[in-house]
Design an enzyme around this catalytic site. Sequence first.
Site, PDB file in Angstrom:
ATOM      1  N   HIS A   1      35.536  26.628 116.973  1.00 43.15           N
ATOM      2  CA  HIS A   1      34.896  25.322 116.793  1.00 43.15           C
ATOM      3  C   HIS A   1      35.990  24.293 116.576  1.00 43.15           C
ATOM      4  O   HIS A   1      36.845  24.470 115.709  1.00 43.15           O
ATOM      5  CB  HIS A   1      33.949  25.356 115.593  1.00 43.15           C
ATOM      6  CG  HIS A   1      33.516  23.995 115.128  1.00 43.15           C
ATOM      7  ND1 HIS A   1      32.955  23.069 115.973  1.00 43.15           N
ATOM      8  CD2 HIS A   1      33.582  23.400 113.906  1.00 43.15           C
ATOM      9  CE1 HIS A   1      32.674  21.968 115.298  1.00 43.15           C
ATOM     10  NE2 HIS A   1      33.058  22.139 114.041  1.00 43.15           N
TER      11      HIS A   1
ATOM     12  N   HIS B   1      37.190  19.825 116.801  1.00 44.36           N
ATOM     13  CA  HIS B   1      36.800  18.420 116.843  1.00 44.36           C
ATOM     14  C   HIS B   1      37.634  17.741 117.928  1.00 44.36           C
ATOM     15  O   HIS B   1      38.216  16.681 117.706  1.00 44.36           O
ATOM     16  CB  HIS B   1      37.027  17.757 115.490  1.00 44.36           C
ATOM     17  CG  HIS B   1      36.257  18.364 114.361  1.00 44.36           C
ATOM     18  ND1 HIS B   1      36.409  17.969 113.057  1.00 44.36           N
ATOM     19  CD2 HIS B   1      35.309  19.338 114.336  1.00 44.36           C
ATOM     20  CE1 HIS B   1      35.604  18.672 112.268  1.00 44.36           C
ATOM     21  NE2 HIS B   1      34.936  19.516 113.032  1.00 44.36           N
TER      22      HIS B   1
ATOM     23  N   HIS C   1      30.264  15.443 116.536  1.00 45.50           N
ATOM     24  CA  HIS C   1      30.973  16.459 115.752  1.00 45.50           C
ATOM     25  C   HIS C   1      31.969  17.233 116.614  1.00 45.50           C
ATOM     26  O   HIS C   1      33.164  17.151 116.373  1.00 45.50           O
ATOM     27  CB  HIS C   1      29.931  17.394 115.122  1.00 45.50           C
ATOM     28  CG  HIS C   1      30.480  18.357 114.137  1.00 45.50           C
ATOM     29  ND1 HIS C   1      29.686  18.971 113.181  1.00 45.50           N
ATOM     30  CD2 HIS C   1      31.722  18.866 113.949  1.00 45.50           C
ATOM     31  CE1 HIS C   1      30.411  19.777 112.448  1.00 45.50           C
ATOM     32  NE2 HIS C   1      31.653  19.742 112.892  1.00 45.50           N
TER      33      HIS C   1
ATOM     34  N   TYR D   1      35.256  26.758 137.278  1.00 41.55           N
ATOM     35  CA  TYR D   1      35.780  27.418 136.085  1.00 41.55           C
ATOM     36  C   TYR D   1      35.005  27.022 134.831  1.00 41.55           C
ATOM     37  O   TYR D   1      34.825  27.837 133.928  1.00 41.55           O
ATOM     38  CB  TYR D   1      37.277  27.121 135.941  1.00 41.55           C
ATOM     39  CG  TYR D   1      38.043  27.718 137.095  1.00 41.55           C
ATOM     40  CD1 TYR D   1      38.346  29.073 137.110  1.00 41.55           C
ATOM     41  CD2 TYR D   1      38.400  26.934 138.189  1.00 41.55           C
ATOM     42  CE1 TYR D   1      39.013  29.643 138.182  1.00 41.55           C
ATOM     43  CE2 TYR D   1      39.058  27.495 139.266  1.00 41.55           C
ATOM     44  CZ  TYR D   1      39.360  28.850 139.263  1.00 41.55           C
ATOM     45  OH  TYR D   1      39.998  29.404 140.335  1.00 41.55           O
TER      46      TYR D   1
ATOM     47  N   GLU E   1      32.250  25.748 107.146  1.00 42.50           N
ATOM     48  CA  GLU E   1      31.398  25.973 108.313  1.00 42.50           C
ATOM     49  C   GLU E   1      31.351  27.444 108.710  1.00 42.50           C
ATOM     50  O   GLU E   1      30.929  27.777 109.822  1.00 42.50           O
ATOM     51  CB  GLU E   1      31.877  25.106 109.480  1.00 42.50           C
ATOM     52  CG  GLU E   1      31.682  23.618 109.196  1.00 42.50           C
ATOM     53  CD  GLU E   1      32.188  22.718 110.314  1.00 42.50           C
ATOM     54  OE1 GLU E   1      31.508  21.727 110.604  1.00 42.50           O
ATOM     55  OE2 GLU E   1      33.261  23.002 110.881  1.00 42.50           O
TER      56      GLU E   1
END
Length: 207
Positions: A92, A94, A159, A119, A73
Amino acid sequence: MSERELREQIVEHGRSLYARGLTAGSSGNISVRLPDGMLVTPTNSCLGRLEPDEITKLDSIGNVISGRPPSKEAFLHQAYYQSRQSERAVVHLHSTWSVAVSCLTDINPNDVLPPITAYFVMRVGRLPLIPYFPPGDEQLADAVARVARVSRGALLANHGPVIGAVDLDQAVYAIEELEETAKLFMILRGLPTRFLTASQAEKLNPS
């Protein structure tokens, strides 16, 4: 920071994210932009067991300069940087609660999470949903590039979240805030809830 210090910082944050259950197995990836390319975690690597010298260094067009083969990725990170020139790090994951939200059918694709806390608004801002693409599908790069022009973070359908910031510390803080807000959102579903008003959120929104 020197390149060595950035490599060590990626290792430190990867281990912390893994130890706290924000990523599992070999899922998730981290990158830091360099003047001549980027550092990115290797393919099939566990963020909890990274080694500084194994982290991949890519040049400005994606060629491997050193380290192990890059995350499949890596193109997602490159697309993000192309759209947001001021950002220097991307994370990134999961992570469980964010992925759960990304699977819901009744969320707003233009802004997935409501302004639950100040926040979240300050660290993340608007959070669009990117439609589902199979793992490694490079069409995802175009989708991320489009969304990154208007938002520093996005949720990939079925995802997980991706978000960038001016440095790696700030990118990690942002994705942690996103995950906690996703958890709050799921806990509060079906309950009478007071969110920040549009006026309150507008005064805080970073995007």
